[in-house]
Design a protein around this motif. Structure first.
Motif, PDB file in Angstrom:
ATOM      1  N   TYR A   1       0.858  -1.184   0.000  1.00 60.85           N
ATOM      2  CA  TYR A   1       0.000   0.000   0.000  1.00 60.85           C
ATOM      3  C   TYR A   1       0.893   1.232   0.000  1.00 60.85           C
ATOM      4  N   GLU A   2       0.307   2.364  -0.307  1.00 67.04           N
ATOM      5  CA  GLU A   2       1.072   3.598  -0.359  1.00 67.04           C
ATOM      6  C   GLU A   2       1.617   3.933   1.026  1.00 67.04           C
ATOM      7  N   GLY A   3       2.898   4.227   1.090  1.00 61.39           N
ATOM      8  CA  GLY A   3       3.526   4.555   2.362  1.00 61.39           C
ATOM      9  C   GLY A   3       4.124   3.367   3.081  1.00 61.39           C
ATOM     10  N   LEU A   4       4.084   2.174   2.474  1.00 61.79           N
ATOM     11  CA  LEU A   4       4.681   0.987   3.093  1.00 61.79           C
ATOM     12  C   LEU A   4       6.173   1.219   3.335  1.00 61.79           C
ATOM     13  N   THR A   5       6.636   0.868   4.527  1.00 57.88           N
ATOM     14  CA  THR A   5       8.024   1.144   4.909  1.00 57.88           C
ATOM     15  C   THR A   5       8.808  -0.145   5.095  1.00 57.88           C
ATOM     16  N   ALA A   6      10.136   0.001   5.205  1.00 50.80           N
ATOM     17  CA  ALA A   6      10.992  -1.143   5.456  1.00 50.80           C
ATOM     18  C   ALA A   6      10.647  -1.803   6.786  1.00 50.80           C
ATOM     19  N   GLY A   7      10.289  -0.994   7.790  1.00 50.96           N
ATOM     20  CA  GLY A   7       9.946  -1.537   9.094  1.00 50.96           C
ATOM     21  C   GLY A   7       8.725  -2.426   9.065  1.00 50.96           C
ATOM     22  N   GLU A   8       7.847  -2.192   8.104  1.00 47.57           N
ATOM     23  CA  GLU A   8       6.637  -3.007   7.994  1.00 47.57           C
ATOM     24  C   GLU A   8       6.830  -4.193   7.060  1.00 47.57           C
ATOM     25  N   ALA A   9       7.796  -4.121   6.170  1.00 51.89           N
ATOM     26  CA  ALA A   9       7.968  -5.165   5.170  1.00 51.89           C
ATOM     27  C   ALA A   9       9.174  -6.049   5.424  1.00 51.89           C
ATOM     28  N   LEU A  10      10.305  -5.469   5.912  1.00 51.34           N
ATOM     29  CA  LEU A  10      11.538  -6.232   6.079  1.00 51.34           C
ATOM     30  C   LEU A  10      11.759  -6.618   7.539  1.00 51.34           C
ATOM     31  N   TYR A  11      11.966  -5.602   8.371  1.00 48.73           N
ATOM     32  CA  TYR A  11      12.235  -5.863   9.786  1.00 48.73           C
ATOM     33  C   TYR A  11      12.115  -4.550  10.545  1.00 48.73           C
ATOM     34  N   GLU A  12      12.030  -4.655  11.861  1.00 51.00           N
ATOM     35  CA  GLU A  12      12.145  -3.488  12.723  1.00 51.00           C
ATOM     36  C   GLU A  12      12.633  -3.961  14.090  1.00 51.00           C
ATOM     37  N   TRP A  13      13.046  -2.998  14.912  1.00 52.23           N
ATOM     38  CA  TRP A  13      13.544  -3.312  16.249  1.00 52.23           C
ATOM     39  C   TRP A  13      12.425  -3.195  17.262  1.00 52.23           C
TER      40      TRP A  13
ATOM     41  N   SER B   1      25.953  -1.228  32.843  1.00 54.73           N
ATOM     42  CA  SER B   1      25.900  -0.343  31.682  1.00 54.73           C
ATOM     43  C   SER B   1      25.452  -1.120  30.446  1.00 54.73           C
ATOM     44  N   VAL B   2      24.802  -0.417  29.523  1.00 56.79           N
ATOM     45  CA  VAL B   2      24.298  -1.023  28.289  1.00 56.79           C
ATOM     46  C   VAL B   2      24.817  -0.221  27.100  1.00 56.79           C
ATOM     47  N   ASP B   3      25.361  -0.910  26.098  1.00 55.92           N
ATOM     48  CA  ASP B   3      25.769  -0.216  24.873  1.00 55.92           C
ATOM     49  C   ASP B   3      24.987  -0.777  23.688  1.00 55.92           C
ATOM     50  N   ASP B   4      25.230  -0.230  22.497  1.00 55.19           N
ATOM     51  CA  ASP B   4      24.471  -0.623  21.315  1.00 55.19           C
ATOM     52  C   ASP B   4      24.609  -2.108  21.006  1.00 55.19           C
ATOM     53  N   ALA B   5      25.779  -2.664  21.266  1.00 52.64           N
ATOM     54  CA  ALA B   5      25.986  -4.084  20.972  1.00 52.64           C
ATOM     55  C   ALA B   5      25.056  -4.970  21.784  1.00 52.64           C
ATOM     56  N   ASP B   6      24.622  -4.476  22.941  1.00 51.68           N
ATOM     57  CA  ASP B   6      23.699  -5.244  23.770  1.00 51.68           C
ATOM     58  C   ASP B   6      22.256  -5.123  23.277  1.00 51.68           C
ATOM     59  N   LEU B   7      21.960  -4.005  22.618  1.00 49.05           N
ATOM     60  CA  LEU B   7      20.581  -3.714  22.237  1.00 49.05           C
ATOM     61  C   LEU B   7      20.226  -4.197  20.835  1.00 49.05           C
ATOM     62  N   PHE B   8      21.195  -4.150  19.955  1.00 47.28           N
ATOM     63  CA  PHE B   8      20.909  -4.499  18.569  1.00 47.28           C
ATOM     64  C   PHE B   8      21.419  -5.910  18.277  1.00 47.28           C
ATOM     65  N   THR B   9      20.647  -6.870  18.794  1.00 43.03           N
ATOM     66  CA  THR B   9      20.922  -8.284  18.577  1.00 43.03           C
ATOM     67  C   THR B   9      19.651  -8.937  18.035  1.00 43.03           C
ATOM     68  N   THR B  10      19.768 -10.186  17.630  1.00 37.67           N
ATOM     69  CA  THR B  10      18.589 -10.879  17.091  1.00 37.67           C
ATOM     70  C   THR B  10      17.499 -11.051  18.137  1.00 37.67           C
ATOM     71  N   ASP B  11      17.859 -10.948  19.414  1.00 35.67           N
ATOM     72  CA  ASP B  11      16.835 -11.056  20.454  1.00 35.67           C
ATOM     73  C   ASP B  11      15.813  -9.941  20.361  1.00 35.67           C
ATOM     74  N   PHE B  12      16.228  -8.804  19.825  1.00 35.90           N
ATOM     75  CA  PHE B  12      15.342  -7.643  19.743  1.00 35.90           C
ATOM     76  C   PHE B  12      14.865  -7.376  18.315  1.00 35.90           C
ATOM     77  N   LEU B  13      15.202  -8.257  17.411  1.00 33.21           N
ATOM     78  CA  LEU B  13      14.848  -8.073  16.004  1.00 33.21           C
ATOM     79  C   LEU B  13      13.467  -8.666  15.732  1.00 33.21           C
ATOM     80  N   GLN B  14      12.590  -7.873  15.149  1.00 33.07           N
ATOM     81  CA  GLN B  14      11.251  -8.343  14.787  1.00 33.07           C
ATOM     82  C   GLN B  14      11.214  -8.607  13.287  1.00 33.07           C
ATOM     83  N   GLU B  15      10.942  -9.837  12.925  1.00 35.97           N
ATOM     84  CA  GLU B  15      10.884 -10.203  11.519  1.00 35.97           C
ATOM     85  C   GLU B  15       9.552  -9.781  10.914  1.00 35.97           C
TER      86      GLU B  15
END
Length: 287
Positions: free
Chosen positions: A67-79, A97-111
């Motif tokens: 649909y018009e306005g479809l984004t990568a977050g809706e079609a590919l993946y989002e966090w 402490s938490v850094d980006d390496a802790d946050l951006f892992t497959t555990d937080f990846l939404q397919e």
């Protein structure tokens, strides 16, 4: 499916009657591992073909409705930002402490549908339907180039996910706008015509087994004539099936002008089309 005849047989077993042209296109897409772009007027059975292919192959069916306005977050993946935020708060509560390496892992990846198809781990690849790609924006088409060409999706924070077995990709378009040449180059192509009356009757008979043969024959022939009118939206197979279902529910066994008048809303979906179809009929019966 080792040849086009087996494609026809497999789709037939899944309640889809394919002609030789479509069977050849599907066979080549399967054999060559290429995406298949199906175009045609609305209602000719493009989406139904992808669904039937998944049933015939006994493999998962994944659908991305464009649909018009479809984004990568809706079609590919989002966090999953909520889980990331919760992770941060729990870490802060523990004094960690938490850094980006802790946050951006497959555990937080939404397919989403495309990444889900790429990462599918089953014994057979899924059928991924990218439905009505012409409704999406030009920018969204560009997002598909990597996936269509290499069966992979790149997540900047994690790298590239490549399919172990490329998904079976079917794209559909109603030609509401021109698609980019780069997208077409990555796909095999087939145009689906409206079926001839005899084949349309076979399709409707399978979908509405309670309708009589004379009703199905007359209704599909009438639909064929209606498509020759100057309509905003020519009735497709879906409308034919709905119309015959309505007529059968009314107990109609042979089509008459009065029956068309009573059920015209099943095949004429705009005021102008209603006028055009009505003008092609004898006057309505008077009471």
């Amino acid at each position: 499916m080792n040849n086009p005849d087996e494609v026809i047989e497999g789709l037939d077993a899944a309640d889809y009657l394919a002609d030789d042209g479509l069977a050849m296109a599907v066979f080549l897409a399967l054999r060559l591992g290429r995406p298949l772009l199906l175009e045609g007027e609305p209602g000719v059975g493009k989406t139904a073909a992808a669904k039937a292919l998944a049933r015939a192959l006994d493999t998962p069916f994944i659908r991305l409705q464009c649909y018009e306005g479809l984004t990568a977050g809706e079609a590919l993946y989002e966090w999953n930002y909520q889980r990331q935020l919760l992770h941060i708060r729990l870490a802060e509560a523990r004094g960690v402490s938490v850094d980006d390496a802790d946050l951006f892992t497959t555990d937080f990846l939404q397919e989403r549908p495309i990444l889900k198809a790429v990462r599918h781990a089953g014994p057979t690849p899924p059928v991924l339907l990218i439905d009505e790609i012409d409704r999406a924006d030009d920018e969204f088409e560009a997002l598909l180039f990597e996936f269509l060409g290499e069966a992979s999706v790149t997540v900047p924070e994690l790298g590239t996910f490549a399919a172990t077995r490329p998904p079976i990709v079917v794209l559909t378009s109603n030609r509401s706008r021109d698609l980019h040449d780069a997208l077409r180059r990555r796909c095999l192509y087939h145009w689906i015509e409206f079926p001839a009356p005899d084949r349309a009757a076979s399709i409707v008979r399978r979908a509405v087994p309670g309708a009589t043969a004379p009703l199905i024959r007359d209704a599909t022939e009438f639909i064929g004539r209606v498509r020759g009118l100057d309509l905003d939206k020519a009735p497709g197979l879906a409308e034919s099936i709905d119309w015959v279902s309505a007529l059968a529910a009314l107990g109609v066994t042979e089509l008459a002008a009065a029956d068309v008048w009573r059920t015209i809303g099943a095949i004429a979906k705009t005021p102008d089309d209603r006028v055009a179809v009505a003008a092609a009929l004898p006057p309505p019966p008077t009471r």
